[in-house]
Design a protein around this motif. Structure first.
Motif, PDB file in Angstrom:
ATOM      1  N   LEU A 110       4.886  13.176  -4.678  1.00  0.00           N
ATOM      2  CA  LEU A 110       4.176  13.675  -5.390  1.00  0.00           C
ATOM      3  C   LEU A 110       3.419  15.090  -4.927  1.00  0.00           C
ATOM      4  O   LEU A 110       3.341  15.954  -5.816  1.00  0.00           O
ATOM      5  N   ARG A 111       2.996  15.210  -3.601  1.00  0.00           N
ATOM      6  CA  ARG A 111       2.584  16.338  -3.140  1.00  0.00           C
ATOM      7  C   ARG A 111       3.398  17.694  -3.360  1.00  0.00           C
ATOM      8  O   ARG A 111       2.948  18.653  -3.898  1.00  0.00           O
ATOM      9  N   ALA A 112       4.612  17.423  -3.081  1.00  0.00           N
ATOM     10  CA  ALA A 112       5.816  18.610  -3.377  1.00  0.00           C
ATOM     11  C   ALA A 112       5.811  18.862  -4.987  1.00  0.00           C
ATOM     12  O   ALA A 112       6.172  20.181  -5.123  1.00  0.00           O
ATOM     13  N   ALA A 113       5.399  18.138  -5.576  1.00  0.00           N
ATOM     14  CA  ALA A 113       5.641  18.504  -7.038  1.00  0.00           C
ATOM     15  C   ALA A 113       4.062  18.854  -7.812  1.00  0.00           C
ATOM     16  O   ALA A 113       4.206  19.239  -9.212  1.00  0.00           O
ATOM     17  N   LEU A 114       3.010  19.078  -7.276  1.00  0.00           N
ATOM     18  CA  LEU A 114       1.892  19.239  -7.734  1.00  0.00           C
ATOM     19  C   LEU A 114       1.222  20.429  -7.098  1.00  0.00           C
ATOM     20  O   LEU A 114       1.541  20.671  -5.995  1.00  0.00           O
ATOM     21  N   PRO A 115       0.376  20.887  -7.854  1.00  0.00           N
ATOM     22  CA  PRO A 115      -0.213  22.407  -7.211  1.00  0.00           C
ATOM     23  C   PRO A 115      -1.201  21.943  -5.927  1.00  0.00           C
ATOM     24  O   PRO A 115      -1.649  21.025  -5.790  1.00  0.00           O
ATOM     25  N   ALA A 116      -0.953  22.837  -5.045  1.00  0.00           N
ATOM     26  CA  ALA A 116      -1.526  22.631  -3.705  1.00  0.00           C
ATOM     27  C   ALA A 116      -3.228  22.761  -4.048  1.00  0.00           C
ATOM     28  O   ALA A 116      -3.915  21.954  -2.824  1.00  0.00           O
ATOM     29  N   ALA A 117      -3.719  23.395  -5.069  1.00  0.00           N
ATOM     30  CA  ALA A 117      -4.964  23.360  -5.001  1.00  0.00           C
ATOM     31  C   ALA A 117      -5.883  21.826  -5.508  1.00  0.00           C
ATOM     32  O   ALA A 117      -6.957  21.825  -5.001  1.00  0.00           O
ATOM     33  N   LEU A 118      -5.158  20.839  -5.855  1.00  0.00           N
ATOM     34  CA  LEU A 118      -5.491  19.533  -6.111  1.00  0.00           C
ATOM     35  C   LEU A 118      -5.539  18.727  -4.914  1.00  0.00           C
ATOM     36  O   LEU A 118      -4.384  18.700  -4.208  1.00  0.00           O
ATOM     37  N   THR A 119      -6.386  17.898  -4.607  1.00  0.00           N
ATOM     38  CA  THR A 119      -6.320  16.894  -3.676  1.00  0.00           C
ATOM     39  C   THR A 119      -5.799  15.697  -4.062  1.00  0.00           C
ATOM     40  O   THR A 119      -6.034  15.198  -5.234  1.00  0.00           O
ATOM     41  N   LEU A 120      -4.824  15.034  -3.390  1.00  0.00           N
ATOM     42  CA  LEU A 120      -3.942  13.994  -4.087  1.00  0.00           C
ATOM     43  C   LEU A 120      -4.285  12.754  -3.001  1.00  0.00           C
ATOM     44  O   LEU A 120      -4.222  12.860  -1.717  1.00  0.00           O
ATOM     45  N   ALA A 121      -4.344  11.689  -3.579  1.00  0.00           N
ATOM     46  CA  ALA A 121      -4.688  10.234  -3.050  1.00  0.00           C
ATOM     47  C   ALA A 121      -3.625   9.221  -3.761  1.00  0.00           C
ATOM     48  O   ALA A 121      -3.772   9.569  -4.961  1.00  0.00           O
ATOM     49  N   VAL A 122      -3.154   8.457  -3.048  1.00  0.00           N
ATOM     50  CA  VAL A 122      -2.636   7.437  -3.966  1.00  0.00           C
ATOM     51  C   VAL A 122      -3.147   5.877  -3.196  1.00  0.00           C
ATOM     52  O   VAL A 122      -3.220   5.657  -2.142  1.00  0.00           O
ATOM     53  N   THR A 123      -3.074   5.002  -4.145  1.00  0.00           N
ATOM     54  CA  THR A 123      -3.376   3.516  -3.741  1.00  0.00           C
ATOM     55  C   THR A 123      -2.228   2.743  -4.306  1.00  0.00           C
ATOM     56  O   THR A 123      -1.744   2.942  -5.240  1.00  0.00           O
ATOM     57  N   LEU A 124      -1.622   1.806  -3.369  1.00  0.00           N
ATOM     58  CA  LEU A 124      -0.381   0.772  -3.681  1.00  0.00           C
ATOM     59  C   LEU A 124      -0.689  -0.336  -3.617  1.00  0.00           C
ATOM     60  O   LEU A 124      -1.141  -0.796  -2.460  1.00  0.00           O
ATOM     61  N   HIS A 125      -0.779  -1.209  -4.599  1.00  0.00           N
ATOM     62  CA  HIS A 125      -1.162  -2.701  -4.514  1.00  0.00           C
ATOM     63  C   HIS A 125       0.280  -3.218  -4.431  1.00  0.00           C
ATOM     64  O   HIS A 125       1.121  -3.190  -5.257  1.00  0.00           O
ATOM     65  N   GLU A 126       0.522  -4.025  -3.459  1.00  0.00           N
ATOM     66  CA  GLU A 126       1.788  -4.701  -3.332  1.00  0.00           C
ATOM     67  C   GLU A 126       1.543  -6.266  -3.746  1.00  0.00           C
ATOM     68  O   GLU A 126       2.575  -6.636  -4.470  1.00  0.00           O
ATOM     69  N   THR A 127       0.380  -6.648  -3.816  1.00  0.00           N
ATOM     70  CA  THR A 127      -0.030  -8.088  -4.402  1.00  0.00           C
ATOM     71  C   THR A 127      -1.359  -7.864  -4.963  1.00  0.00           C
ATOM     72  O   THR A 127      -2.049  -6.752  -4.706  1.00  0.00           O
ATOM     73  N   ASP A 128      -1.913  -8.585  -5.546  1.00  0.00           N
ATOM     74  CA  ASP A 128      -3.461  -8.591  -6.025  1.00  0.00           C
ATOM     75  C   ASP A 128      -4.403  -8.301  -4.918  1.00  0.00           C
ATOM     76  O   ASP A 128      -5.466  -7.717  -5.005  1.00  0.00           O
ATOM     77  N   ARG A 129      -3.917  -8.917  -3.809  1.00  0.00           N
ATOM     78  CA  ARG A 129      -5.034  -8.959  -2.788  1.00  0.00           C
ATOM     79  C   ARG A 129      -4.750  -7.904  -1.618  1.00  0.00           C
ATOM     80  O   ARG A 129      -5.382  -7.686  -0.555  1.00  0.00           O
ATOM     81  N   ASN A 130      -3.538  -7.353  -1.489  1.00  0.00           N
ATOM     82  CA  ASN A 130      -2.923  -6.512  -0.604  1.00  0.00           C
ATOM     83  C   ASN A 130      -2.795  -5.122  -1.105  1.00  0.00           C
ATOM     84  O   ASN A 130      -1.801  -5.113  -1.807  1.00  0.00           O
ATOM     85  N   PHE A 131      -3.289  -4.030  -0.789  1.00  0.00           N
ATOM     86  CA  PHE A 131      -3.191  -2.665  -0.916  1.00  0.00           C
ATOM     87  C   PHE A 131      -3.357  -1.748   0.085  1.00  0.00           C
ATOM     88  O   PHE A 131      -4.161  -2.221   0.982  1.00  0.00           O
ATOM     89  N   VAL A 132      -2.847  -0.553  -0.242  1.00  0.00           N
ATOM     90  CA  VAL A 132      -3.100   0.563   0.873  1.00  0.00           C
ATOM     91  C   VAL A 132      -3.609   1.709  -0.148  1.00  0.00           C
ATOM     92  O   VAL A 132      -3.333   1.950  -0.855  1.00  0.00           O
ATOM     93  N   ASP A 133      -4.409   2.563   0.767  1.00  0.00           N
ATOM     94  CA  ASP A 133      -4.932   3.720   0.482  1.00  0.00           C
ATOM     95  C   ASP A 133      -4.272   4.940   1.155  1.00  0.00           C
ATOM     96  O   ASP A 133      -4.322   4.627   2.540  1.00  0.00           O
ATOM     97  N   TYR A 134      -3.790   6.067   0.502  1.00  0.00           N
ATOM     98  CA  TYR A 134      -3.350   7.164   1.482  1.00  0.00           C
ATOM     99  C   TYR A 134      -3.895   8.402   0.815  1.00  0.00           C
ATOM    100  O   TYR A 134      -3.642   8.766  -0.115  1.00  0.00           O
ATOM    101  N   TYR A 135      -4.265   9.251   1.774  1.00  0.00           N
ATOM    102  CA  TYR A 135      -5.130  10.496   1.208  1.00  0.00           C
ATOM    103  C   TYR A 135      -4.489  11.658   1.785  1.00  0.00           C
ATOM    104  O   TYR A 135      -4.808  12.534   1.621  1.00  0.00           O
ATOM    105  N   GLY A 136      -3.457  11.428   2.562  1.00  0.00           N
ATOM    106  CA  GLY A 136      -2.558  12.655   2.923  1.00  0.00           C
ATOM    107  C   GLY A 136      -2.550  13.267   4.457  1.00  0.00           C
ATOM    108  O   GLY A 136      -3.347  12.408   5.196  1.00  0.00           O
ATOM    109  N   GLU A 137      -2.132  14.139   4.655  1.00  0.00           N
ATOM    110  CA  GLU A 137      -1.816  14.554   6.145  1.00  0.00           C
ATOM    111  C   GLU A 137      -2.614  15.710   6.182  1.00  0.00           C
ATOM    112  O   GLU A 137      -2.979  16.509   5.375  1.00  0.00           O
TER     113      GLU A 137
END
Length: 137
Positions: A110-137
């Motif tokens: 997604l970072r490669a496809a979006l304007p650099a001026a925007l801050t990107l974060a993703v949250t991925l839920h694998e189950t209802d109880r297990n999820f991860v947040d990633y804010y980038g490099e």
């Protein structure tokens, strides 16, 4: 203009197997348990993409959510939905498809496809109880 965060949620279904080829079967089973099933297993992943940036005074948008939806579809859903991540994708041929690694791969795509001026974060839920947040490099 003030900064604001916009969010888009999507979902996809995918199978995977957590496995380290450098380890023997016993160690893989000890570390990954049921997730090391040689016949794979699946999840109904829920993804939230967050973009933070300035509100454009002309459009009133931080970013067009329809355009964001199209980017997520191209970069994530079309590649991962109803796929075996280990076997059907280049992204995970050599990378263990843990929720953590999946989130990083999605963020990079997604970072490669979006304007650099925007801050990107993703949250991925694998189950209802297990999820991860990633804010980038």
């Amino acid at each position: 203009m003030p900064q604001l965060t916009i969010c888009r949620s999507e979902h996809f279904n995918a199978a995977h197997r957590l496995h380290n080829p450098a380890w023997d079967a016993t160690r893989n089973q000890q570390v990954f348990g049921k997730c090391n099933n040689p016949n794979y297993h699946g999840h109904n992943y829920n993804l939230t993409v967050r973009l933070t940036g300035d509100i454009d005074p002309d459009t009133g948008y931080v970013f067009d959510l329809k355009q964001l939806s199209d980017i997520i579809k191209t970069q994530v859903l079309n590649r991962f939905d109803h796929r075996n991540l280990n076997l059907d994708t280049e992204d995970f041929r050599e990378l263990n498809p843990t929720a953590e690694n999946i989130a990083v791969v999605i963020w990079r795509r997604l970072r490669a496809a979006l304007p650099a001026a925007l801050t990107l974060a993703v949250t991925l839920h694998e189950t209802d109880r297990n999820f991860v947040d990633y804010y980038g490099e």
